[in-house]
Design a protein around this motif. Structure first.
Motif, mmCIF file in Angstrom:
data_model
loop_
_atom_site.group_PDB
_atom_site.id
_atom_site.type_symbol
_atom_site.label_atom_id
_atom_site.label_comp_id
_atom_site.label_asym_id
_atom_site.label_seq_id
_atom_site.Cartn_x
_atom_site.Cartn_y
_atom_site.Cartn_z
ATOM 1 N N ARG A 403 -2.210 51.131 -39.586
ATOM 2 C CA ARG A 403 -1.880 51.950 -40.761
ATOM 3 C C ARG A 403 -0.453 51.679 -41.216
ATOM 4 N NH1 ARG A 403 -2.433 56.397 -38.508
ATOM 5 N NH2 ARG A 403 -4.680 56.511 -38.752
ATOM 6 N N ARG A 404 0.468 51.612 -40.254
ATOM 7 C CA ARG A 404 1.880 51.375 -40.595
ATOM 8 C C ARG A 404 2.058 50.004 -41.236
ATOM 9 N NH1 ARG A 404 6.017 48.782 -38.398
ATOM 10 N NH2 ARG A 404 4.797 48.176 -36.563
ATOM 11 N N MET A 405 1.448 48.973 -40.652
ATOM 12 C CA MET A 405 1.571 47.628 -41.213
ATOM 13 C C MET A 405 0.902 47.533 -42.586
ATOM 14 S SD MET A 405 1.214 44.936 -38.058
ATOM 15 C CE MET A 405 -0.525 45.315 -37.831
ATOM 16 N N SER A 406 -0.216 48.218 -42.746
ATOM 17 C CA SER A 406 -0.906 48.205 -44.038
ATOM 18 C C SER A 406 -0.018 48.788 -45.129
ATOM 19 C CB SER A 406 -2.212 49.003 -43.944
ATOM 20 O OG SER A 406 -3.111 48.398 -43.040
ATOM 21 N N GLU A 407 0.686 49.852 -44.793
ATOM 22 C CA GLU A 407 1.595 50.467 -45.765
ATOM 23 C C GLU A 407 2.730 49.513 -46.116
ATOM 24 O OE1 GLU A 407 2.813 54.092 -43.940
ATOM 25 O OE2 GLU A 407 0.909 55.125 -44.334
ATOM 26 N N GLN A 408 3.300 48.860 -45.092
ATOM 27 C CA GLN A 408 4.388 47.924 -45.333
ATOM 28 C C GLN A 408 3.927 46.741 -46.184
ATOM 29 O OE1 GLN A 408 5.617 46.927 -41.350
ATOM 30 N NE2 GLN A 408 7.002 48.663 -41.173
ATOM 31 N N LEU A 409 2.789 46.148 -45.817
ATOM 32 C CA LEU A 409 2.277 45.003 -46.551
ATOM 33 C C LEU A 409 1.888 45.404 -47.971
ATOM 34 C CD1 LEU A 409 1.447 42.074 -46.667
ATOM 35 C CD2 LEU A 409 -0.728 42.674 -45.573
ATOM 36 N N GLY A 410 1.297 46.589 -48.103
ATOM 37 C CA GLY A 410 0.930 47.078 -49.428
ATOM 38 C C GLY A 410 2.140 47.260 -50.317
ATOM 39 N N THR A 411 3.209 47.803 -49.751
ATOM 40 C CA THR A 411 4.449 47.981 -50.514
ATOM 41 C C THR A 411 5.025 46.637 -50.925
ATOM 42 O OG1 THR A 411 4.961 50.070 -49.385
ATOM 43 C CG2 THR A 411 6.794 48.915 -50.430
ATOM 44 N N ASN A 412 4.998 45.668 -50.002
ATOM 45 C CA ASN A 412 5.514 44.326 -50.319
ATOM 46 C C ASN A 412 4.725 43.689 -51.458
ATOM 47 O OD1 ASN A 412 7.317 44.670 -48.242
ATOM 48 N ND2 ASN A 412 6.228 43.374 -46.788
ATOM 49 N N LYS A 413 3.407 43.860 -51.426
ATOM 50 C CA LYS A 413 2.569 43.288 -52.486
ATOM 51 C C LYS A 413 2.900 43.909 -53.843
ATOM 52 C CE LYS A 413 -1.711 41.269 -50.873
ATOM 53 N NZ LYS A 413 -3.150 41.236 -51.168
ATOM 54 N N MET A 414 3.043 45.225 -53.846
ATOM 55 C CA MET A 414 3.346 45.898 -55.106
ATOM 56 C C MET A 414 4.720 45.488 -55.612
ATOM 57 S SD MET A 414 0.660 47.519 -55.872
ATOM 58 C CE MET A 414 1.386 48.154 -57.382
ATOM 59 N N LEU A 415 5.678 45.356 -54.703
ATOM 60 C CA LEU A 415 7.030 44.967 -55.103
ATOM 61 C C LEU A 415 7.025 43.574 -55.725
ATOM 62 C CD1 LEU A 415 10.025 45.772 -55.105
ATOM 63 C CD2 LEU A 415 10.212 44.757 -52.827
ATOM 64 N N ASP A 416 6.316 42.637 -55.105
ATOM 65 C CA ASP A 416 6.222 41.283 -55.668
ATOM 66 C C ASP A 416 5.573 41.314 -57.053
ATOM 67 O OD1 ASP A 416 7.398 40.216 -53.415
ATOM 68 O OD2 ASP A 416 5.499 39.664 -52.460
ATOM 69 N N PHE A 417 4.550 42.131 -57.196
ATOM 70 C CA PHE A 417 3.871 42.244 -58.490
ATOM 71 C C PHE A 417 4.818 42.795 -59.555
ATOM 72 C CE2 PHE A 417 1.470 44.803 -61.551
ATOM 73 C CZ PHE A 417 0.579 43.861 -62.040
ATOM 74 N N TYR A 418 5.587 43.815 -59.181
ATOM 75 C CA TYR A 418 6.527 44.407 -60.136
ATOM 76 C C TYR A 418 7.602 43.409 -60.547
ATOM 77 C CZ TYR A 418 4.513 48.962 -58.951
ATOM 78 O OH TYR A 418 3.665 50.012 -58.760
ATOM 79 N N LYS A 419 8.069 42.613 -59.591
ATOM 80 C CA LYS A 419 9.104 41.629 -59.910
ATOM 81 C C LYS A 419 8.603 40.606 -60.925
ATOM 82 C CE LYS A 419 11.779 41.893 -55.604
ATOM 83 N NZ LYS A 419 12.195 41.174 -54.365
ATOM 84 N N GLU A 420 7.321 40.334 -60.890
ATOM 85 C CA GLU A 420 6.741 39.343 -61.812
ATOM 86 C C GLU A 420 6.365 39.948 -63.160
ATOM 87 O OE1 GLU A 420 3.440 37.466 -59.969
ATOM 88 O OE2 GLU A 420 4.595 36.629 -58.296
ATOM 89 N N ASN A 421 6.066 41.259 -63.191
ATOM 90 C CA ASN A 421 5.457 41.826 -64.389
ATOM 91 C C ASN A 421 6.260 42.927 -65.075
ATOM 92 O OD1 ASN A 421 2.506 40.640 -64.462
ATOM 93 N ND2 ASN A 421 2.944 41.113 -62.322
ATOM 94 N N ALA A 422 7.200 43.542 -64.384
ATOM 95 C CA ALA A 422 8.000 44.586 -65.026
ATOM 96 C C ALA A 422 9.100 43.943 -65.874
ATOM 97 C CB ALA A 422 8.599 45.515 -63.978
ATOM 98 N N LYS A 423 9.678 44.753 -66.734
ATOM 99 C CA LYS A 423 10.738 44.275 -67.629
ATOM 100 C C LYS A 423 12.079 44.472 -66.914
ATOM 101 C CE LYS A 423 12.122 44.788 -72.487
ATOM 102 N NZ LYS A 423 11.906 45.614 -73.716
ATOM 103 N N LEU A 424 12.593 43.385 -66.333
ATOM 104 C CA LEU A 424 13.763 43.474 -65.460
ATOM 105 C C LEU A 424 14.953 42.729 -66.045
ATOM 106 C CD1 LEU A 424 12.056 42.751 -62.006
ATOM 107 C CD2 LEU A 424 12.314 44.946 -63.181
ATOM 108 N N LYS A 425 16.140 43.164 -65.633
ATOM 109 C CA LYS A 425 17.367 42.416 -65.895
ATOM 110 C C LYS A 425 18.143 42.359 -64.583
ATOM 111 C CE LYS A 425 20.113 46.447 -67.356
ATOM 112 N NZ LYS A 425 20.986 47.022 -68.400
#
Length: 440
Positions: A403-425
């Protein structure tokens, strides 16, 4: 048995479950027959108790239990088969009106339905993605700290600037008696520093706590007060000086480098500074990523508009806990939890629409990488595949770890997705600026 759903609106529905006698009669009779065989009732031989007596004593309880089992099993199956995205749990609508002396029953449940919406990650404003760098000042301070840590202590009989002093702070007003060690460099107040310089072991120095240290949080560390008391603390304390030491800085030589990183890993001051920079910036990435994640979440919630079945959810909150809440308590709990629920729905949609769900193989690979990194920290740089696989197998058998690793990996996946798709500077700053801007 018949189950139907009637939509009240796009976010609310009523499910009706109709149960007839034929749905439960055989099961109830079987249970009562088993009761009859084992019942021990005075005046009757075991197994010869009249069925009428068994039915009178146990019939309604068995009926209620079996009908409720049928109800829960088939209601859950219906929601799954119909692919209904339900928020909370179904709430009984007419349970007080059920006549358990009848043969056929009709149960109604209110449902709160998840809304249909599109996620809007890109708002009008760019989200700042901080790149935190270790500047020369930070590296200089870290080098100095290392040299102090590995240097020699030289005992002294009088305090001079830059010395390390040990003593006990006392205050009758705060019932304080805190032994502590600090360097004169952390003292901010000019009058307080003047009182400390030149003091000798055994001296008792009166000091004002207002502006005593460069940071009020240091009142907690050095004076032993709570975080609440530390802010704006303005009392007089006594410092009984017990020991004065100067630190002779360690030489910047290979002996020091080997102590820090192992034999031959670092061979020059320049390489030491580069290693400090790399290690610090690696840690900064975790902090800046967490800040980015928080900001993207806030932006997604702000820009993605959808309605929720608020009345239903407040009723569900009211009755779902161990103790039923009042209307006011349920309203307050809803206000605290609404933001979290909105993001859960947003994240779930992003995961589903963009194939961001975690597979078993990804989880095993993540666990393997984590184990190899941990083993490397302890000098095991080339473990065999069999060693790693054995440890991974033990970890994957532990549900809490999975459960702990799933949460960590899930967060990492979402973070990578946001870095590619959110409007960042991207904004490059030193650590001090990052802390001021990110946590102001």
């Amino acid at each position: 048995m018949n189950i139907t759903k009637k939509d009240v609106d796009s976010l609310n529905a009523v499910v009706t479950v109709e149960i007839q006698k034929d749905d439960y009669a055989q099961k109830v009779n079987d249970i009562l027959n088993n009761y009859r065989k084992s019942a021990n009732i005075p005046g009757f031989r075991k197994g010869h108790v009249p069925m009428g007596m068994v039915r009178k004593q146990y019939g309604k309880a068995v009926l209620v239990e079996e009908v409720n089992k049928l109800l829960q099993d088939n209601l859950g199956k219906f929601l799954t088969e119909e692919k209904l995205e339900v928020l909370g749990n179904p709430l009984p609508k007419n349970e007080q009106d059920i006549d358990w002396d009848g043969e056929d029953f009709s149960f109604q449940f209110d449902l709160g339905l998840a809304p249909d919406f599109d996620v809007k990650l890109q708002g009008r404003k760019n989200i700042t993605q901080y790149k935190v760098v270790a500047d020369d000042e930070m590296i200089d301070n870290q080098v100095k700290t290392i040299r102090k840590q590995y240097g020699k202590l030289i005992n002294k009989q009088e305090v001079e600037a830059g010395d390390e002093i040990t003593g006990t702070f006392t205050s009758d007003e705060k019932e304080m008696e805190q032994k502590t060690t600090f360097e004169t460099e952390v003292v901010k107040g000019k009058s307080q520093l003047k009182a400390i310089l030149g003091a000798k072991p055994g001296d008792v120095i009166e000091l004002k706590t207002k502006n005593l240290f460069a940071d009020e949080h240091q009142n907690t560390r050095y004076l032993g007060v709570s975080q609440e008391e530390a802010k704006g603390l303005d009392i007089t304390v006594k410092l009984t000086l017990e020991e004065v030491n100067a630190r002779e800085l360690a030489e910047m030589d290979q002996e020091l480098f080997d102590k820090l990183f192992g034999p031959g890993v670092v061979t020059s001051e320049e390489a030491l500074r580069q290693k400090i920079k790399e290690d610090a910036e690696s840690q900064f990435v975790q902090q800046s990523d967490q800040k980015l994640l928080n900001d993207v979440v806030d932006s997604a919630i702000e820009n993605t508009k959808f309605d929720l079945p608020e009345e239903f959810l407040q009723r569900w909150i009211q009755v779902s806990g161990e103790k039923e809440l009042t209307d006011e308590e349920a309203q307050a709990e809803w206000e605290r939890s609404e933001k979290g629920l909105r993001y859960q729905l947003i994240e779930a949609k992003l995961r589903k629409d963009n194939n961001l769900e975690i597979t078993f193989e990804e989880l095993k690979s993540y666990a393997s990488d984590m184990i190899r990194a941990q083993m490397a920290q302890f000098g095991q740089t080339n473990p065999t595949d069999e060693e790693v696989e054995g440890i991974v197998a033990r970890i994957m058998a532990n549900q809490d770890e999975v459960r702990r690793m799933s949460e960590q990996l899930g967060t990492n996946k979402m973070l990578d997705f946001y870095k590619e798709n959110a409007k960042l500077k991207t904004k490059e700053v030193n650590y001090e600026t990052f802390i001021k801007e990110a946590y102001a």
